[in-house]
Enzyme design. Structure first.
Site, PDB file in Angstrom:
ATOM      1  N   GLY A  25       1.068   6.823 -11.538  1.00  0.00           N
ATOM      2  CA  GLY A  25       0.800   7.470 -10.248  1.00  0.00           C
ATOM      3  C   GLY A  25      -0.363   6.822  -9.503  1.00  0.00           C
ATOM      4  O   GLY A  25      -1.128   7.500  -8.832  1.00  0.00           O
ATOM      5  N   LYS A  90      -8.521  -3.735  10.011  1.00  0.00           N
ATOM      6  CA  LYS A  90      -8.859  -5.057   9.464  1.00  0.00           C
ATOM      7  C   LYS A  90      -8.159  -6.107  10.314  1.00  0.00           C
ATOM      8  O   LYS A  90      -6.922  -6.142  10.360  1.00  0.00           O
ATOM      9  CB  LYS A  90      -8.377  -5.126   8.005  1.00  0.00           C
ATOM     10  CG  LYS A  90      -8.447  -6.520   7.400  1.00  0.00           C
ATOM     11  CD  LYS A  90      -7.844  -6.571   6.001  1.00  0.00           C
ATOM     12  CE  LYS A  90      -7.739  -7.982   5.489  1.00  0.00           C
ATOM     13  NZ  LYS A  90      -7.018  -8.098   4.213  1.00  0.00           N
ATOM     14  N   VAL A 215       3.111   9.470 -21.144  1.00  0.00           N
ATOM     15  CA  VAL A 215       4.321   8.924 -21.771  1.00  0.00           C
ATOM     16  C   VAL A 215       3.883   8.377 -23.123  1.00  0.00           C
ATOM     17  O   VAL A 215       2.990   7.518 -23.196  1.00  0.00           O
ATOM     18  CB  VAL A 215       4.947   7.823 -20.879  1.00  0.00           C
ATOM     19  CG1 VAL A 215       5.997   7.033 -21.644  1.00  0.00           C
ATOM     20  CG2 VAL A 215       5.559   8.455 -19.633  1.00  0.00           C
ATOM     21  N   ILE A 379      -1.229  -4.967  -2.702  1.00  0.00           N
ATOM     22  CA  ILE A 379      -0.454  -3.896  -2.046  1.00  0.00           C
ATOM     23  C   ILE A 379       0.728  -4.505  -1.289  1.00  0.00           C
ATOM     24  O   ILE A 379       1.811  -3.910  -1.217  1.00  0.00           O
ATOM     25  CB  ILE A 379      -1.373  -3.045  -1.143  1.00  0.00           C
ATOM     26  CG1 ILE A 379      -2.387  -2.300  -2.045  1.00  0.00           C
ATOM     27  CG2 ILE A 379      -0.580  -2.054  -0.301  1.00  0.00           C
ATOM     28  CD1 ILE A 379      -3.571  -1.727  -1.321  1.00  0.00           C
TER      29      ILE A 379
END
Ligand code: FAD
Length: 535
Positions: A25, A90, A215, A379
């Site tokens: 996450g 930016k 997990v 990203i």
């Protein structure tokens, strides 16, 4: 159809990819979940399981300008998400001291113009207007130096030929790939933890199931596909497609499925980072509209200005300095504001999984690959990967051609970005200590070595840069080559015989436009102060 514990109807159509389990996450996990639900709505089932025990990486706050397609795809406007994530604009990456102490240049979000078929960089080499290639060829460099916002106080975007569409339910949504060749004038900085939180709400509001649990096991079926993941408290989670967003751990892709990891460390030696989150008072300190990368003895320091703090960190190679020394250097660089701030030491895995999609598991984010933070590509890798996973979404297990095509496009992006980053170090003129000397003699990818030889005679263009899509257009290579200054580049001989009046006029047009915009535009501080005051 079955009904789960939460009372939600779930599809278990055999042979169909309908149930997606995202493990992790962080930025990758929540960007993936929100994008999938934006793409497919209730036609698929998405579950995100994240550990409360294992934290997220806690960095990753500067982006590429293409990120706007992500928010557009989710039908979010800037006013929906930017304030919630303390986001700023930016316009460029500012490189300090890569050539020599005191020197800086920008890699802006702005296409390089051309005159009579020759790029402005070529004309500039023929007859430099000033010593600043970036300022002579790009408007953005002046806006960054003057700390300007790319928007006026009424929200209007600076004139870059972009028309901002009003969108409704029936408007087609844009993705990165069809916008290749255009350049939106800015990207964003944002707080990674706040973005993950924002996207958690976005996703769960649209039906994504959120489980906070560890997990503990990944269980394969008789065909070697993942049948389910075992959790500590929520039993087994079954799925058709599993997305490994467990970060550098790559719990599913590299551990359970044993997909090999291809290291880039021989060509990109920075393997460590230490990060600080430093408070910033927007009323007193400038919000530079760019990410700054300041070269250091054994790497470089990033500075990312956000609304209420600065994200900063020293990226270094453990072969050249120690974590203690790196932290000391970073604290000295930041000054008294860093005094009471706790440092986050990070070990980085540089390279990529040989294939990011294996059987019914796709690694997205750091599990798939990472090339160090220079140029903020992490990203972008995530965003590109989730666009691709939607495009190549499988009907079932037999769709190995879709898998292969996906893997090819991911490998191209990561290998291409690696070449681009290596160019920064090979091209950096500074060679004042062993770290910087070694950047000139270290192995570089063969294809890049050949390209650099070409660029010495002809500045980079579409024909000579990495030939597959990797998010970096030829102008970016021009910026780094001419900005870092260590590789001697010459102009095309043809320009000695050409009439240069149109080129001179173009440089003058850029100068006047920059002057006008600097005079007209508010600073970032003024813009965000007004936005936050509700103006
Ligand atoms: P993580 O943030 O590590 O998340 C992993 C998730 O997996 C967590 O939620 C964790 O709880 C979960 N998890 C792990 N194990 C289990 C388990 N057993 N059970 C359940 N859940 C589990 N990118 C940029 O674009 N711009 C930047 O400026 C930038 N700067 C960076 C600086 C540094 C020093 C580094 C290292 C990276 C940077 N990146 C940057 C990359 C960026 O940080 C990552 O791409 C991004 O944060 C995605 O991380 P992730 O979600 O893949 O992994």
């Amino acid at each position: 159809m079955t009904v789960d514990g939460a009372g939600k109807q779930r599809t278990n159509d055999p042979g169909k990819t309908k149930r997606v389990v995202v493990v992790g996450g962080g930025t990758a996990g929540w960007m993936t979940a929100s994008y999938l639900v934006a793409a497919f709505g209730e036609r698929i089932d998405v579950t995100v399981v994240e550990s409360a025990r294992v934290g997220t990486i806690g960095v990753g706050e500067a982006t590429f300008s293409d990120i706007r397609h992500f928010f557009e795809f989710l039908k979010l406007s800037e006013s929906d998400w930017m304030p919630a994530c303390n986001a700023t604009y930016k316009l460029a990456v500012r490189f300090e001291n890569w050539r020599e102490p005191g020197h800086h240049f920008y890699h802006p979000f702005e296409q390089l113009g051309s005159v009579d078929g020759f790029p402005l960089s070529d004309w500039w080499l023929r007859n430099p207007t000033t010593s600043r290639f970036d300022k002579d060829c790009f408007v953005m460099a002046s806006l960054c130096d003057a700390e300007r916002s790319p928007r006026y106080l009424d929200g209007k975007l600076i004139d870059q030929g972009f028309v901002e569409q009003q969108r409704d339910e029936t408007t087609a949504r844009s993705t990165i790939v069809e916008y290749q060749g255009t350049q939106f004038p800015y990207a964003y900085h944002f707080e990674a933890a706040l973005l993950a939180k924002f996207l958690t709400t976005y996703s769960t509001d649209r039906g994504v199931r959120h489980i906070v649990d560890d997990v503990t096991d990944v269980v394969l079926d008789e065909d070697g596909y993942i049948g389910h993941v075992q959790t500590a408290e929520h039993g087994r989670l079954e799925g058709d497609l599993f997305v490994d967003c467990t970060g550098f751990r790559a719990l599913l892709l590299n551990k359970a499925l044993e997909e090999p990891f291809v290291s880039y460390q021989d060509t990109l030696p920075n393997d460590s980072a230490v990060a600080l989150q430093v408070p910033l008072d927007m009323d007193r300190e400038p919000l530079r509209p760019c990410t700054t990368a300041t070269a250091q003895e054994a790497g470089w320091i990033w500075t990312i200005p956000l609304i209420s703090r600065i994200g900063t960190g020293y990226v270094y190679s453990a072969d050249y300095t120690t974590p203690e020394e790196a932290e000391r250097t970073l604290r000295e660089f930041v000054g008294p504001a860093a005094q009471d701030v706790e440092a986050n030491h990070i070990k980085m895995r540089i390279g990529r999984s040989r294939r990011s999609w294996v059987k019914n598991c796709v690694g997205i984010g750091l599990s798939s690959g990472f090339v160090e933070p220079l140029e903020s590509t992490g990203i972008f890798f995530i965003h590109h990967a989730i666009e691709q996973i939607v495009k190549y979404f499988p009907a079932g297990r037999d769709d190995h051609r879709l898998r292969d095509l996906y893997n090819e496009s991911i490998a191209h992006v990561q290998d291409g970005v690696r070449e681009f980053l290596v160019l920064h170090y090979v091209g950096a003129k500074r060679a004042d200590n062993q770290y910087w000397k070694d950047t000139k003699t270290r192995t570089i990818p063969d294809t890049l070595a050949e390209r650099i030889e070409n660029w010495k005679y002809k500045v980079p263009d579409a024909q000579t840069v990495f030939p597959h899509y990797h998010g970096l257009p030829p102008y970016s290579y021009n910026c780094i080559l001419l900005g870092t200054g260590g590789i001697e580049v010459r102009h095309s001989p043809a320009l000695d015989m050409a009439d240069d009046r149109a080129a001179i006029a173009e440089f003058e047009r850029i100068r006047l436009k920059a002057e006008k915009l600097v005079a007209e535009l508010p600073t970032q501080n003024e813009y965000f102060a007004a936005m936050r005051a509700g103006a």
